[in-house]
Design a protein around this motif. Structure first.
Motif, short mmCIF file in Angstrom:
data_model
loop_
_atom_site.label_atom_id
_atom_site.label_comp_id
_atom_site.label_asym_id
_atom_site.label_seq_id
_atom_site.Cartn_x
_atom_site.Cartn_y
_atom_site.Cartn_z
N ALA A 166 -12.78 2.38 12.07
CA ALA A 166 -12.63 0.75 12.32
C ALA A 166 -13.39 0.19 13.38
CB ALA A 166 -11.37 0.36 12.23
N ARG A 167 -13.81 1.05 14.39
CA ARG A 167 -14.52 0.78 15.50
C ARG A 167 -16.08 0.19 15.23
NH1 ARG A 167 -14.04 4.38 20.54
NH2 ARG A 167 -15.17 2.63 21.38
N SER A 168 -16.32 0.55 13.74
CA SER A 168 -17.78 0.07 13.43
C SER A 168 -17.72 -1.11 12.58
CB SER A 168 -18.22 1.27 12.49
OG SER A 168 -17.68 1.29 11.35
N LEU A 221 -14.99 -8.10 8.49
CA LEU A 221 -15.54 -7.77 7.22
C LEU A 221 -14.91 -6.50 6.85
CD1 LEU A 221 -19.14 -8.64 7.69
CD2 LEU A 221 -17.32 -9.93 6.44
N ALA A 222 -15.01 -6.05 5.55
CA ALA A 222 -14.11 -4.77 5.23
C ALA A 222 -15.07 -3.62 5.48
CB ALA A 222 -13.95 -5.02 3.51
N LEU A 223 -14.53 -2.41 5.64
CA LEU A 223 -15.33 -1.17 6.14
C LEU A 223 -16.02 -0.99 4.45
CD1 LEU A 223 -12.84 0.75 8.11
CD2 LEU A 223 -14.60 -0.44 8.92
N ASP A 256 -19.39 3.44 6.18
CA ASP A 256 -18.79 3.66 7.52
C ASP A 256 -18.18 5.09 7.25
OD1 ASP A 256 -19.58 1.35 8.53
OD2 ASP A 256 -18.13 0.05 7.55
N VAL A 257 -17.30 5.15 6.26
CA VAL A 257 -16.27 6.30 6.15
C VAL A 257 -17.42 7.75 6.01
CG1 VAL A 257 -14.81 7.30 4.35
CG2 VAL A 257 -14.84 5.07 4.83
N ASN A 258 -18.48 7.58 5.28
CA ASN A 258 -19.34 8.48 5.31
C ASN A 258 -19.98 8.95 6.55
OD1 ASN A 258 -19.13 8.78 2.39
ND2 ASN A 258 -21.16 7.61 1.99
N ALA A 259 -20.08 8.19 7.29
CA ALA A 259 -20.53 8.50 8.74
C ALA A 259 -19.53 9.27 9.64
CB ALA A 259 -21.02 7.17 9.34
N ALA A 290 -9.34 6.84 -0.30
CA ALA A 290 -7.95 5.79 -0.91
C ALA A 290 -7.19 5.44 0.51
CB ALA A 290 -7.03 6.65 -1.85
N VAL A 291 -6.81 6.27 1.12
CA VAL A 291 -5.91 6.11 2.27
C VAL A 291 -6.95 5.03 3.24
CG1 VAL A 291 -4.97 6.99 4.62
CG2 VAL A 291 -4.50 7.98 2.19
N ILE A 292 -7.89 5.34 3.68
CA ILE A 292 -8.72 4.39 4.74
C ILE A 292 -9.01 3.27 3.87
CG2 ILE A 292 -10.89 4.17 5.77
CD1 ILE A 292 -9.01 6.41 6.91
N PHE A 293 -9.39 3.01 2.99
CA PHE A 293 -9.54 1.72 2.27
C PHE A 293 -8.16 0.83 2.06
CE2 PHE A 293 -13.77 3.69 0.48
CZ PHE A 293 -14.25 2.89 1.53
N ASP A 294 -6.96 1.76 1.88
CA ASP A 294 -5.80 0.94 1.76
C ASP A 294 -5.43 0.31 3.13
OD1 ASP A 294 -3.54 0.11 0.36
OD2 ASP A 294 -2.52 1.58 1.50
N LEU A 295 -5.59 1.19 4.34
CA LEU A 295 -5.20 0.67 5.54
C LEU A 295 -6.18 -0.44 5.69
CD1 LEU A 295 -4.84 4.12 7.31
CD2 LEU A 295 -3.30 2.34 7.00
#
Length: 82
Positions: free
Chosen positions: A24-26, A35-37, A41-44, A60-65
């Motif tokens: 989320a820092r990005s 804006l949504a991640l 961002d997750v791949n990085a 799934a968890v990252i996008f749900d959070l």
């Protein structure tokens, strides 16, 4: 009234929340609106660190959070503009 016992500590849940906080820092903002991640961002993050669970669960968890964060941010923005 007796309080219920606290839930057992989960190292996996802790690792997922720490991962989300790092990703989320990005986050980018447009006119003060978060804006949504993105999957980039997750791949990085995953290029640098080993996810604590299988990748499809991790995503799934990252996008749900993130969805929860975005929903709360829009609620706060709506209250300010009303």
């Amino acid at each position: 009234m007796k309080l219920p016992d606290p839930p057992a500590y989960s190292y996996t849940a802790n690792a997922l929340i720490e991962a989300y906080n790092t990703i989320a820092r990005s986050r980018r903002y447009e006119q003060g609106t978060p804006l949504a991640l993105s999957i980039a961002d997750v791949n990085a993050y995953c290029d640098l660190y080993e996810p604590p669970v299988e990748r499809y669960i991790f995503n799934a968890v990252i996008f749900d959070l993130d969805n929860q964060f975005i929903d709360e941010a829009y609620k706060k923005l709506s209250k300010k503009s009303a």
